[in-house]
Design a protein around this motif. Structure first.
Motif, PDB file in Angstrom:
ATOM      1  N   GLY A  44       0.798  -1.217   0.000  1.00 61.15           N
ATOM      2  CA  GLY A  44       0.000   0.000   0.000  1.00 61.15           C
ATOM      3  C   GLY A  44       0.830   1.265   0.000  1.00 61.15           C
ATOM      4  O   GLY A  44       2.060   1.245   0.040  1.00 61.15           O
ATOM      5  N   ALA A 232      -5.238   3.675  -4.747  1.00 62.30           N
ATOM      6  CA  ALA A 232      -5.180   2.465  -3.924  1.00 62.30           C
ATOM      7  C   ALA A 232      -5.672   1.259  -4.710  1.00 62.30           C
ATOM      8  O   ALA A 232      -5.122   0.152  -4.600  1.00 62.30           O
ATOM      9  CB  ALA A 232      -6.012   2.656  -2.658  1.00 62.30           C
ATOM     10  N   ALA A 236      -3.479  -2.094  -5.581  1.00 62.57           N
ATOM     11  CA  ALA A 236      -3.933  -3.463  -5.327  1.00 62.57           C
ATOM     12  C   ALA A 236      -3.927  -4.295  -6.600  1.00 62.57           C
ATOM     13  O   ALA A 236      -3.535  -5.471  -6.587  1.00 62.57           O
ATOM     14  CB  ALA A 236      -5.331  -3.423  -4.722  1.00 62.57           C
TER      15      ALA A 236
END
Length: 282
Positions: A44, A232, A236
């Motif tokens: 992250g 984000a 991912a």
């Protein structure tokens, strides 16, 4: 840093890039989230790093997000610290330079509450003509990490001024503060020619125009105010092997609106000169 401070590296987690897999989702949190256990979890990124990753900036561009605070971000090709700005590892590799301000939306919200007006009323004053007698607002209501001695004020008040003058001055003051941080980016060696504009505090058309006038750069509003969340998602996807870093997102995904072109550059520049003069006198 671990070596320099003599810290026990074997007791610390491994250093990973944002798009690397840090582990897999454990059964208990998976059940709480309604997700299958064992799916990959990316290391992250911070909100600014994720927003920049979503933007896919080209050379010569800067990202400006305006919300509770304000953040200028530019990609940086090498580890090159410069005074007045922060340098961080970028999602997907490389680095990025950050020039943040604390006093953007939080300062405007204080003004709105004290004057008893709505956000719409506040932002609507951005659409009125520029005036040389608008009170100069120094929006240092929260301490800025890079300038902790400053305090907020309205300067140049007379009996002729109204609540609308105070609102307009507050908007100009926040815009000038963002311009000051743009100057810090330039001092660090970056000369952006255009700006991708994001954040929930930069959606009113007249406010965007005022920002463009003060910054003297074309602003390209992002199609989403959730660039950090979009980034984000990209992080991912890259960690799961569904996207290679540097692909997806970018212009095609978030840059579909037209540019806001600077208009009243000369009067906005004169206002910025008054702002910097008040800063130096404080």
């Amino acid at each position: 840093l671990i070596e320099a401070f003599g810290l026990p590296a074997d007791t610390l987690p491994p250093i990973l890039g944002a798009t690397e897999v840090a582990g897999r989702l454990l059964p208990t949190p998976a059940n709480q989230l309604g997700l299958p256990s064992g799916i990959q979890v990316a290391a992250g990124a911070a909100d600014t790093a994720a927003a920049l990753y979503a933007s896919g900036l080209d050379a010569g561009w800067a990202l400006l997000t305006v919300g509770t605070g304000g953040q200028w971000m530019v990609p940086e090709g090498e580890f090159r610290p410069a005074g007045g700005t922060n340098l961080f590892a970028a999602a997907g590799g490389g680095f990025y330079r950050l020039a943040p301000v604390q006093n953007a939306g939080v300062a405007l919200d204080w003004v709105r509450g004290v004057l008893g007006v709505s956000w719409q009323q506040l932002y609507d004053t951005a659409g009125r003509p520029w005036r040389a007698d608008t009170p100069v607002f120094l929006p240092y209501l929260a301490r800025e990490r890079w300038d902790p001695t400053m305090a907020g004020t309205w300067a140049g008040l007379t009996l002729a001024h109204t609540r609308e003058d105070l609102m307009r001055g507050a908007l100009e003051g926040v815009a000038y503060l963002l311009r000051r941080r743009l100057d810090d980016l330039r001092a660090a060696g970056h000369q952006p020619e255009a700006v991708l504009l994001g954040g929930g505090g930069a959606t009113h058309p007249a406010w965007r125009q005022l920002l463009a006038d003060v910054l003297a750069l074309p602003l390209h509003p992002a199609d989403t105010s959730w660039l950090s969340a979009a980034g984000a998602g990209r992080v991912a996807a890259a960690a799961a092997g569904m996207e290679r870093p540097g692909e997806g997102g970018g212009r095609s995904g978030y840059w579909n609106t037209g540019a806001v072109v600077p208009g009243e550059r000369s009067v906005a520049s004169a206002g910025y000169d008054r702002f910097t003069h008040k800063l130096s006198a404080s």
